[in-house]
Write an enzyme that holds these catalytic residues in place. Structure first.
Site, PDB file in Angstrom:
ATOM      1  CG  ASN A 153      -0.324  -0.144   2.516  1.00  0.00           C
ATOM      2  OD1 ASN A 153       0.812  -0.605   2.614  1.00  0.00           O
ATOM      3  ND2 ASN A 153      -1.017   0.278   3.537  1.00  0.00           N
ATOM      4  CD  GLU A 250       4.870  -0.433  12.422  1.00  0.00           C
ATOM      5  OE1 GLU A 250       3.630  -0.346  12.483  1.00  0.00           O
ATOM      6  OE2 GLU A 250       5.619   0.189  13.177  1.00  0.00           O
ATOM      7  CB  CYS A 284      -1.870  -0.520   8.293  1.00  0.00           C
ATOM      8  SG  CYS A 284      -0.822   0.927   8.497  1.00  0.00           S
ATOM      9  CD  GLU A 455       8.211   0.798  10.386  1.00  0.00           C
ATOM     10  OE1 GLU A 455       7.148   1.078   9.801  1.00  0.00           O
ATOM     11  OE2 GLU A 455       9.147   0.188   9.835  1.00  0.00           O
TER      12      GLU A 455
HETATM   13  P1  NAD Z   1       0.957  -9.562   3.373  1.00  0.00           P
HETATM   14  O1  NAD Z   1       1.051  -9.973   4.798  1.00  0.00           O
HETATM   15  O2  NAD Z   1       0.240 -10.437   2.425  1.00  0.00           O
HETATM   16  O3  NAD Z   1       2.443  -9.396   2.769  1.00  0.00           O
HETATM   17  C1  NAD Z   1       3.383  -8.536   3.333  1.00  0.00           C
HETATM   18  C2  NAD Z   1       4.767  -8.929   2.861  1.00  0.00           C
HETATM   19  O4  NAD Z   1       5.161 -10.160   3.471  1.00  0.00           O
HETATM   20  C3  NAD Z   1       4.891  -9.140   1.363  1.00  0.00           C
HETATM   21  O5  NAD Z   1       6.114  -8.593   0.922  1.00  0.00           O
HETATM   22  C4  NAD Z   1       4.886 -10.650   1.236  1.00  0.00           C
HETATM   23  O6  NAD Z   1       5.548 -11.119   0.078  1.00  0.00           O
HETATM   24  C5  NAD Z   1       5.639 -11.047   2.480  1.00  0.00           C
HETATM   25  N1  NAD Z   1       5.402 -12.403   2.965  1.00  0.00           N
HETATM   26  C6  NAD Z   1       4.280 -13.157   2.839  1.00  0.00           C
HETATM   27  N2  NAD Z   1       4.459 -14.354   3.467  1.00  0.00           N
HETATM   28  C7  NAD Z   1       5.708 -14.342   4.001  1.00  0.00           C
HETATM   29  C8  NAD Z   1       6.464 -15.276   4.774  1.00  0.00           C
HETATM   30  N3  NAD Z   1       5.977 -16.474   5.131  1.00  0.00           N
HETATM   31  N4  NAD Z   1       7.719 -14.926   5.156  1.00  0.00           N
HETATM   32  C9  NAD Z   1       8.223 -13.713   4.841  1.00  0.00           C
HETATM   33  N5  NAD Z   1       7.558 -12.796   4.096  1.00  0.00           N
HETATM   34  C10 NAD Z   1       6.309 -13.111   3.690  1.00  0.00           C
HETATM   35  O7  NAD Z   1       0.392  -8.088   3.401  1.00  0.00           O
HETATM   36  P2  NAD Z   1      -0.086  -7.185   2.161  1.00  0.00           P
HETATM   37  O8  NAD Z   1      -1.334  -7.778   1.638  1.00  0.00           O
HETATM   38  O9  NAD Z   1       1.060  -6.949   1.245  1.00  0.00           O
HETATM   39  O10 NAD Z   1      -0.395  -5.818   2.912  1.00  0.00           O
HETATM   40  C11 NAD Z   1      -1.588  -5.561   3.542  1.00  0.00           C
HETATM   41  C12 NAD Z   1      -1.442  -5.757   5.050  1.00  0.00           C
HETATM   42  O11 NAD Z   1      -0.367  -4.973   5.550  1.00  0.00           O
HETATM   43  C13 NAD Z   1      -2.666  -5.278   5.792  1.00  0.00           C
HETATM   44  O12 NAD Z   1      -3.000  -6.195   6.804  1.00  0.00           O
HETATM   45  C14 NAD Z   1      -2.224  -3.962   6.399  1.00  0.00           C
HETATM   46  O13 NAD Z   1      -2.920  -3.579   7.538  1.00  0.00           O
HETATM   47  C15 NAD Z   1      -0.788  -4.218   6.677  1.00  0.00           C
HETATM   48  N6  NAD Z   1      -0.032  -2.960   6.763  1.00  0.00           N
HETATM   49  C16 NAD Z   1       0.446  -2.534   7.981  1.00  0.00           C
HETATM   50  C17 NAD Z   1       1.134  -1.329   8.103  1.00  0.00           C
HETATM   51  C18 NAD Z   1       1.650  -0.836   9.429  1.00  0.00           C
HETATM   52  O14 NAD Z   1       2.510   0.037   9.442  1.00  0.00           O
HETATM   53  N7  NAD Z   1       1.171  -1.327  10.556  1.00  0.00           N
HETATM   54  C19 NAD Z   1       1.348  -0.559   6.966  1.00  0.00           C
HETATM   55  C20 NAD Z   1       0.861  -1.015   5.731  1.00  0.00           C
HETATM   56  C21 NAD Z   1       0.184  -2.215   5.648  1.00  0.00           C
END
Ligand code: NAD
Length: 481
Positions: A153, A250, A284, A455
């Site tokens: 995002n 995060e 998020c 962060e």
């Molecule tokens: P996601 O969890 O599907 O993926 C996040 C990242 O993790 C990707 O780069 C993915 O390739 C990687 N990944 C997936 N499985 C993994 C594993 N087993 N080991 C290591 N890496 C792995 O999330 P998304 O769909 O890309 O993003 C949306 C989510 O992120 C939402 O839940 C949102 O709330 C959260 N988010 C949080 C913040 C924050 O600062 N708290 C900011 C932005 C997004």
């Protein structure tokens, strides 16, 4: 205008582009599904090459004076500002977010992180602890190689938010962007090199969860910082624990925004809009459970629907567009299924709905109850749930009745109530009469299932360093035998 955004190569290792040898990763412009670039994932061998390059380069980087490390980051921040338009356009192509957002939110926030931590680096000092003769001094040391893993995002902001404190403290980083949005991190790598960063200090590998998992468990990695969903966070945290690695998590949320009947209605409606529909709702910290005190509920919904009727939906590259597409067909399916579920559960659709093509318009459900799925689960799309409440105690208890705790907001003109409610809400960040502002000066992160660590701000320094105590004996050694 051409949408070609093909980088020189897919990976960035030891100061150079390198082609990935894994599976093909086509990159789509979410607006019309045009393929704007085709990248290749890293193989496990290439992940190991990246961490080895980082491990080899890190000690010399950590040995520089902090002011010299900081200067590189500050120079990179300036270069980002100089190239603002080109970078905003690339971010829009990669994410589908409106250019009017990416010009002000994404890279500009990344540049601020580089500037902030570049300036902070030389101010980090240790402690001297007097012991009446003997004494101890502490040194804040780099951790070594840090792995950064990003969500789709805010891809460039996330890369900067992780790289800036890590590099400022003398660490090296291997960053894996989301497979949906792989382009911004490569730009950051190029810019950092041009700003004078030594080869190997910031590396980029590409791929999905398997590549991320290989990175997390690489024996050279001392710390993992993930931005992603709770489900991924749980897996990554567990994998990191095997090697006793430090973590920053995060993760997601289902944050509450509480609007009392004495609040400025216009400001509260504006905040609810920003808390749900910026970046097509893919934020998020979004306040997706909007609790509105019963007396003002009808007026709130009426004003909200009126303001949302004016939103301009369209091509994100068009400067007039305010609301862009959803990132991918898979995410579209999830958001539409959530809307269907809300209807089936008996919530009342005030505006919006499933939408067409790649778009889901700003969608508001009223008459939502706490037990409905749409009020409990993160949708990560433009879907707001509005819930009525009567008393302050009730609102706080219901707002806290969630396993998440990323953010929360309260709107009221009663000063004491604002602070009292902010204190009672279980969230890493709480806004009073504001929402979703995350300046680099303030810590950002979650409690409960929404994460670990912070962060931004000086607090982030602690998550990218470790303390060494040095005991200095000033007298003789008094051994008992
Ligand atoms: P996601 O969890 O599907 O993926 C996040 C990242 O993790 C990707 O780069 C993915 O390739 C990687 N990944 C997936 N499985 C993994 C594993 N087993 N080991 C290591 N890496 C792995 O999330 P998304 O769909 O890309 O993003 C949306 C989510 O992120 C939402 O839940 C949102 O709330 C959260 N988010 C949080 C913040 C924050 O600062 N708290 C900011 C932005 C997004």
């Amino acid at each position: 205008m051409s949408h070609d955004a093909q980088p020189d190569a897919s990976l960035y290792i030891a100061g150079r582009f390198a082609e990935g040898e894994g599976e093909a990763l086509p990159v789509h412009y979410p607006y019309d599904a045009t393929v704007i670039a085709t990248l290749r994932a890293a193989t496990p061998k290439q992940v190991a090459q990246a961490t080895a390059a980082a491990a080899a380069a890190q000690p010399a980087w950590a040995a520089l004076r902090p002011v010299e490390r900081g200067r590189v980051l500050i120079r990179a921040a300036q270069m980002i500002r100089d190239r603002a338009e080109e970078l905003a356009r690339l971010e829009t192509l990669d994410t589908g977010k409106p250019i009017q957002e990416t010009r002000v939110a994404d890279w500009p926030s990344g540049a601020e992180a580089l500037e902030y931590f570049g300036g902070l680096a030389p101010t980090v000092t240790g402690q001297a602890i007097p012991l009446g003769g003997d004494f101890v001094y502490t040194i804040r040391e780099a951790l070594g190689v840090c792995a950064g893993i990003g969500a789709w995002n805010y891809p460039s902001q996330i890369a900067c938010w992780k790289a800036a404190p890590a590099l400022a403290m003398g660490n090296a980083m291997v960053f894996k962007p989301s497979e949906e949005t792989p382009l911004g991190a490569l730009k950051l790598a190029e810019i950092l090199t041009e700003a004078g960063l030594p080869p190997g200090i910031f590396n980029v590998v590409q791929g999905g969860g398997a590549v991320g998992a290989a990175l997390v468990t690489d024996p050279r990695v001392a710390k993992v910082s993930l931005t992603g969903s709770v489900a991924t966070g749980q897996k990554v945290y567990a994998a990191a624990a095997e090697g006793m690695r430090h973590v920053t998590m995060e993760l997601g949320g289902k944050s509450p925004l509480i609007v009392f009947d004495d609040a400025s209605l216009e400001d509260a409606v504006g905040a609810a809009v920003l808390a749900n529909f910026y970046s097509s709702g893919q934020v998020c910290s979004n306040g997706t459970r909007v609790f509105v005190q019963e007396g003002i509920l009808p007026a709130f919904l009426e004003r909200l629907a009126k303001r949302l009727a004016a939103v301009r939906i369209g091509d994100p590259l068009d400067e007039a567009t305010q609301h862009g597409p959803i990132i991918s067909p898979a995410q579209l399916c999830k958001v539409r299924a959530a809307i269907e579920r809300g209807r089936a559960e008996g919530a009342r659709l005030v505006c919006g709905g499933p939408g067409e093509g790649a778009f889901v318009p700003p969608t508001v459900f009223a008459g939502v109850t706490d037990d409905m799925w749409i009020a409990r689960e993160e949708i990560f799309g433009p879907v707001m749930s509005v819930l009525g409440f009567a008393t302050e105690a009730e609102a706080v208890a219901r707002a806290n009745a969630t396993p998440y705790g990323l953010a929360a907001g309260v709107f009221t003109r009663d000063l004491a109530r604002g602070h009292r409610v902010a204190a009672a809400l279980q969230a890493g960040t709480t806004w009073i009469n504001a929402y979703n502002l995350t300046p680099v000066e303030a810590p950002f992160g979650g409690v409960k299932l929404s994460g670990v660590g912070r962060e931004n701000s000086a607090a982030a320094i602690e998550h990218y360093s470790q303390l060494k105590s040095v005991y200095v004996g000033m007298g003789g050694v008094d051994a008992p035998y």
